[in-house]
Motif scaffolding. Sequence first.
Motif, PDB file in Angstrom:
ATOM      1  N   PRO A  54      -0.589  16.029   8.660  1.00  0.00           N
ATOM      2  CA  PRO A  54      -0.267  15.154   7.525  1.00  0.00           C
ATOM      3  C   PRO A  54       0.003  15.817   6.431  1.00  0.00           C
ATOM      4  N   THR A  55       0.807  15.552   5.375  1.00  0.00           N
ATOM      5  CA  THR A  55       0.946  15.927   4.253  1.00  0.00           C
ATOM      6  C   THR A  55       1.173  14.903   3.118  1.00  0.00           C
ATOM      7  N   PRO A  56       0.807  15.302   1.753  1.00  0.00           N
ATOM      8  CA  PRO A  56       0.752  14.177   0.836  1.00  0.00           C
ATOM      9  C   PRO A  56       2.240  14.225   0.388  1.00  0.00           C
ATOM     10  N   LEU A  57       2.623  13.128  -0.191  1.00  0.00           N
ATOM     11  CA  LEU A  57       4.294  12.852  -0.408  1.00  0.00           C
ATOM     12  C   LEU A  57       4.619  14.013  -1.562  1.00  0.00           C
ATOM     13  N   ASP A  58       3.825  13.870  -2.660  1.00  0.00           N
ATOM     14  CA  ASP A  58       4.200  14.770  -3.739  1.00  0.00           C
ATOM     15  C   ASP A  58       4.393  16.364  -3.319  1.00  0.00           C
ATOM     16  N   GLU A  59       3.531  16.782  -2.186  1.00  0.00           N
ATOM     17  CA  GLU A  59       3.478  18.305  -1.892  1.00  0.00           C
ATOM     18  C   GLU A  59       4.723  18.327  -0.816  1.00  0.00           C
TER      19      GLU A  59
ATOM     20  N   ARG B  63       1.989   6.749  -7.074  1.00  0.00           N
ATOM     21  CA  ARG B  63       1.011   7.768  -7.405  1.00  0.00           C
ATOM     22  C   ARG B  63       1.582   9.431  -7.148  1.00  0.00           C
ATOM     23  N   ALA B  64       2.313   9.577  -5.960  1.00  0.00           N
ATOM     24  CA  ALA B  64       2.824  10.765  -5.895  1.00  0.00           C
ATOM     25  C   ALA B  64       3.922  11.034  -6.966  1.00  0.00           C
ATOM     26  N   GLU B  65       4.605  10.094  -7.319  1.00  0.00           N
ATOM     27  CA  GLU B  65       5.815  10.175  -8.257  1.00  0.00           C
ATOM     28  C   GLU B  65       5.115  10.824  -9.610  1.00  0.00           C
ATOM     29  N   THR B  66       3.804  10.298  -9.808  1.00  0.00           N
ATOM     30  CA  THR B  66       3.284  10.665 -11.219  1.00  0.00           C
ATOM     31  C   THR B  66       3.025  12.237 -11.358  1.00  0.00           C
ATOM     32  N   SER B  67       2.927  12.756 -10.124  1.00  0.00           N
ATOM     33  CA  SER B  67       2.566  14.224 -10.036  1.00  0.00           C
ATOM     34  C   SER B  67       3.513  15.069  -9.752  1.00  0.00           C
ATOM     35  N   MET B  68       4.760  14.549  -9.472  1.00  0.00           N
ATOM     36  CA  MET B  68       5.897  15.295  -9.192  1.00  0.00           C
ATOM     37  C   MET B  68       6.656  15.948 -10.407  1.00  0.00           C
TER      38      MET B  68
ATOM     39  N   ARG C  93       0.806  -1.237  -0.103  1.00  0.00           N
ATOM     40  CA  ARG C  93      -0.005  -0.061  -0.242  1.00  0.00           C
ATOM     41  C   ARG C  93       0.928   1.029   0.008  1.00  0.00           C
ATOM     42  N   LEU C  94       1.682   1.200   0.802  1.00  0.00           N
ATOM     43  CA  LEU C  94       2.923   2.153   0.867  1.00  0.00           C
ATOM     44  C   LEU C  94       3.516   2.528  -0.521  1.00  0.00           C
ATOM     45  N   LEU C  95       3.835   1.668  -1.295  1.00  0.00           N
ATOM     46  CA  LEU C  95       4.362   1.580  -2.495  1.00  0.00           C
ATOM     47  C   LEU C  95       3.583   2.201  -3.702  1.00  0.00           C
TER      48      LEU C  95
END
Length: 119
Positions: A101-106, A27-32, A20-22
């Motif tokens: 909490p913060t989203p990874l991409d942000e 998902r975050a990598e696709t928006s960076m 789930r973490l992966l």
Amino acid sequence: MTTSTEQCACGGWTPISESRLLDLIKRAETSMEAPAKALWELVRLPNAEIWQQHPWADEGCGFWVLATFSRRCLYFNDVTQGFAVSPFRNWGNIDHFEPDPTPLDELIERLTASACESA
């Protein structure tokens, strides 16, 4: 320090599964943006590791740490269901609990902006 939730025998909540973490990471990598993605590739660990954070992560045997840089670690906080950054003095121990909490991409975008400002 462990790289698997299977070794957790604390009896409390279970950290987010590695799969789930992966998924969250992918998902975050696709928006960076490109600069953030470059920073992420530079600081991320080859494999996420479960580190201790007393007392907040005791019940779940720790939090997943994904990256390290400048004596800080980036981790997934299961309590708040978001990503955070903390200083650390010893490998395997998160020193500070971040309640926001913060989203990874942000979070990576913020770190990239901060790195650019100080350069």
